[in-house]
Every structure is written in C-alpha cells, then in structure tokens.
Write an enzyme that holds these catalytic residues in place. Structure first.
Site, short mmCIF file in Angstrom:
data_model
loop_
_atom_site.label_atom_id
_atom_site.label_comp_id
_atom_site.label_asym_id
_atom_site.label_seq_id
_atom_site.Cartn_x
_atom_site.Cartn_y
_atom_site.Cartn_z
CG HIS A 12 -1.79 1.24 1.23
ND1 HIS A 12 -3.25 1.03 1.62
CD2 HIS A 12 -1.61 2.42 1.20
CE1 HIS A 12 -3.87 2.14 1.56
NE2 HIS A 12 -3.09 3.08 1.30
CG HIS A 14 -0.64 7.13 -1.05
ND1 HIS A 14 -1.94 7.33 -1.65
CD2 HIS A 14 -0.85 6.37 0.15
CE1 HIS A 14 -2.79 6.66 -1.01
NE2 HIS A 14 -2.23 5.93 0.24
CG LEU A 15 5.17 5.40 -5.64
CD1 LEU A 15 5.51 4.64 -6.67
CD2 LEU A 15 6.12 5.83 -4.69
NE ARG A 16 0.67 11.84 -1.93
CZ ARG A 16 0.09 11.64 -1.16
NH1 ARG A 16 -1.15 10.93 -1.88
NH2 ARG A 16 -0.09 11.69 -0.15
CG ASN A 40 -5.06 8.75 -3.17
OD1 ASN A 40 -3.65 8.14 -3.49
ND2 ASN A 40 -4.93 9.25 -1.94
CE LYS A 95 -7.79 2.21 -0.70
NZ LYS A 95 -6.60 3.01 -0.40
CG HIS A 134 -9.68 4.46 3.44
ND1 HIS A 134 -8.61 5.23 3.34
CD2 HIS A 134 -10.54 4.94 4.49
CE1 HIS A 134 -8.38 5.99 4.40
NE2 HIS A 134 -9.60 5.85 5.17
CG HIS A 168 -5.11 2.22 5.94
ND1 HIS A 168 -6.44 2.11 6.06
CD2 HIS A 168 -5.03 2.67 4.69
CE1 HIS A 168 -7.06 2.80 5.25
NE2 HIS A 168 -6.30 3.21 4.31
CG ASP A 240 -1.67 4.65 3.99
OD1 ASP A 240 -1.76 5.05 2.68
OD2 ASP A 240 -2.61 5.15 4.84
CG HIS A 244 0.67 15.06 2.28
ND1 HIS A 244 -0.48 15.47 1.47
CD2 HIS A 244 0.14 14.01 2.84
CE1 HIS A 244 -1.34 14.76 1.47
NE2 HIS A 244 -1.04 13.66 2.44
CB ALA A 256 -4.62 12.78 6.50
O1 DOR Z 1 -3.47 9.42 5.75
C1 DOR Z 1 -3.62 9.09 4.68
N1 DOR Z 1 -3.01 9.67 3.67
N2 DOR Z 1 -4.51 8.06 4.67
C2 DOR Z 1 -5.04 7.75 3.31
O2 DOR Z 1 -5.94 7.07 3.21
C3 DOR Z 1 -4.58 8.57 2.21
C4 DOR Z 1 -3.26 9.14 2.27
C5 DOR Z 1 -2.77 10.14 1.16
O3 DOR Z 1 -3.23 9.94 0.00
O4 DOR Z 1 -2.30 11.16 1.59
ZN ZN Z 2 -3.36 5.02 1.37
#
Ligand code: DOR
Ligand code: ZN
Length: 335
Positions: A12, A14-16, A40, A95, A134, A168, A240, A244, A256
């Site tokens: 799980h 996130h690479l943006r 996402n 997802k 999620h 998660h 996860d 940011h 988050a």
């Molecule tokens: O804390 C989080 N950040 N939870 C998520 O489900 C998404 C993630 C994000 O993409 O920033």
């Molecule tokens: Zn996530």
C-alpha cells in the site's frame, strides 16, 4: 547482527505524480522489490490509459532500479465487465474509497448498498481482481473503522470469491474480523504498529503523525502487533507511506499522511527485533503478500545490520517519520 530480507513488498503505497513522484519513487524502489500503487491522483486513475501512463512515469522516475509498480484502479460503479476484462492485465487490484474520506477521494463511493456495488464486484470476482478498501465511515473519527466492519462483513458474505483487503487496519475490531471470513485480508502500516493517538495529540500536536485512519488506542495497537508479529498469513505490510510537502503538513489544515517509505524496513526490523520475532518479518514483509496476491516479485535481497541509522530531517521537502531520530537498524546493501 545481520538480517536479510528477500524481495520486500510494500502492499500500500502513495507515490503521487510529477515532482513529488520523482522525489519519492526512487526511495521506495531502492529497498523494495514491488509495491501496490494507490490511484488517488487528481483526477483518480480510472482508465486504461491513465494506469499505463502512470506506470510509465513511475518507471521513468526510478531509472534502472529493479522495482515492479503493481498498479491499481480507482473503484467506480460505472465499470462494466468488458472494461475490467480488458484492464485486468494492467492492474493488481481495484481500490475503493468512500467519498471524501481522505486525500483525493472526493470521487469515491457514497452508496454502499450491495445492489449499487454488485455489478462491478461480481465482475471482479469472476475475473479474480482483488478489492482493496479504505474502510471508514464518516462517523466520529475514532469509530470510523469499527463502524465500517459490518460493510466488510456484508461484502465478504455476498462475494465469497472476491479477495477483500482491509487496508491499513488500526483496530482490534478489524483484526477480529479477519478470522471470521475466509476472503478478508489486511494490510498493516508501520506507523500503526508504533503509535497510538497519544503520540499524535497527547502532548504537542505532531502533524507528521497525522493520518487516516487516525492512530487508535493502546489495545488496538496491541492487537495489530499481535497479528503482525506472528505473521498471521492474512496480513501483509503496506506502509501507506503518504508524502505531502512540509507546508501542507505544518499548516492550520494539516494533510493526512505519514511518510515512511525510506525508513520502513529499518523501523520494522527494529520493532520485530525488540519483540523477539525477527524471524517472522520475512513473511510479514513479503511471503504473505506473495501468497495472497499470487505474485512473483523481482528478486532482491536487502541486507540490514544492527547498527545506528540517523533518519534524515527531510527528503527534499518531505519530512519522514522519525526525522532526526536514531533507528537501531540500517540498510547495508541491496543485491
Ligand atoms: O493518511 C492518509 N493519507 N490516509 C489515506 O488514506 C490517504 C493518504 C494520502 O493519500 O495522503
Ligand atoms: Zn493509503
């Protein structure tokens, strides 16, 4: 002391995209052999072109590194069987986000009636595409995951051949649900093994530990540790890791996400070692996921040593978990 992890997997991640992708993708590719890539983005990854284009950008960002991005598609009720059949080879899972529950999930699902979801979920079962979820309602923040369990149960009962991954998980309730349904699985993050809500908000507020789902109570963390440390065959590591930029975290409205990708294996080695279960880490961080997803990731060996590792204050403008602190294991080499 030395630990060798074979083909570590992050189930799980996130690479943006764009500049952030270029900063964070190499950090995962350096020590992991493959990862499940979350969809996402803005807009969400929901077409074949988007999946293929994103995969290509990830590959470009990691250069020659041996690393397999296992792509996911953003769940939409509009997908039909033919579309899913056609995209199946390009993705490892789909997802599902409840609408508005977290970063870039506005286009998620707001109707969880089985009738609304059934056509897509039936097609996925038939095609053998796993569903990642999620699992949070929009209730009181500490109760959101527990309130979602009945939805997991309804899905698990109705779609018996669908592999459902509770992403998660943070609660004792979710851990208990795992053993009640054969087709429920779970990922567990690094940060939820380490922290409770006290670490986030019990003293000075720690924005870099703020995430969704929010960290819970000590007894929840204990339940997570129990299944992770015993390498329960239905649980897998999914960081996860959610980068940011600093100004989005150290802000009046804090985004988050905890950024853990570059320190995850070191911190996992530390906590498994402290619990006296280092021998179970291989299963938690790779073997279980290979069995659950039926994947054969690229071969990679990560050699860790029981020596201090000082975590950098930041990677570009992204602040990692444990910034400036010392971890007890470091990566010596990757073969
Ligand atoms: O804390 C989080 N950040 N939870 C998520 O489900 C998404 C993630 C994000 O993409 O920033
Ligand atoms: Zn996530």
């Amino acid at each position: 002391m030395k630990l060798v992890l074979k083909s570590p997997l992050d189930m799980h991640l996130h690479l943006r995209d764009a500049d952030m992708l270029k900063i964070v993708a190499p950090l995962s590719a350096e020590s992991f052999s493959a990862a499940i890539i979350m969809p996402n983005l803005i807009p969400p990854v929901s077409t074949k072109e988007a999946v293929q284009g994103y995969r290509k950008r990830i590959k470009e960002a990691i250069g020659g590194e041996k690393f397999e991005p296992l792509m996911t598609l953003f769940f939409r009720t509009e997908y039909d069987y033919e579309f899913l059949e056609e995209i199946k080879e390009d993705i490892a899972a789909i997802k599902l986000y409840p609408a508005g529950i977290t970063t870039n999930s506005e286009e998620g699902i707001d109707n969880f009636s089985l009738d609304a979801l059934a056509p897509v979920l039936e097609s996925m079962s038939e095609l053998g595409i796993p569903l990642c979820v999620h699992g949070e309602t929009n209730g009181f923040v500490m109760d959101r995951e527990a309130e979602f369990i009945p939805i997991y149960e309804r899905l698990a009962k109705r779609f018996k051949n669908l592999k459902i991954i509770m992403e998660h998980i943070t609660t004792k309730d979710a851990v208990e649900a795992l053993d009640r349904y054969e087709n429920l699985y779970a990922t567990i993050t690094l940060h939820h093994l380490y922290i409770t809500l006290d670490d986030v908000a019990g003293g000075l507020l720690k924005p870099h530990l703020f995430c969704k789902p929010i960290a819970k109570r000590p007894e929840d963390r204990m339940a997570l540790r129990r299944v992770a440390f015993s390498a329960h065959p239905k649980v897998m590591f999914g960081s996860d890791s959610a980068p940011h930029p600093r100004e989005k975290k150290e802000a009046p409205g804090c985004a988050a996400g905890v950024f853990t990708a570059p320190i995850a294996l070191q911190a996992l080695a530390q906590i498994f070692h402290e619990a006296g279960v280092l021998e179970n880490l291989q299963k938690f961080v790779s073997d279980n996921a290979q069995n659950i997803y039926k994947i054969k990731p690229p071969e990679k060996e990560v050699v860790l040593l029981y020596e201090d590792f000082e975590v950098p204050q930041s990677y570009s403008d992204v602040v990692p978990m444990f910034a400036g602190e010392k971890l007890k294991w470091r990566i010596e080499s990757v073969l």
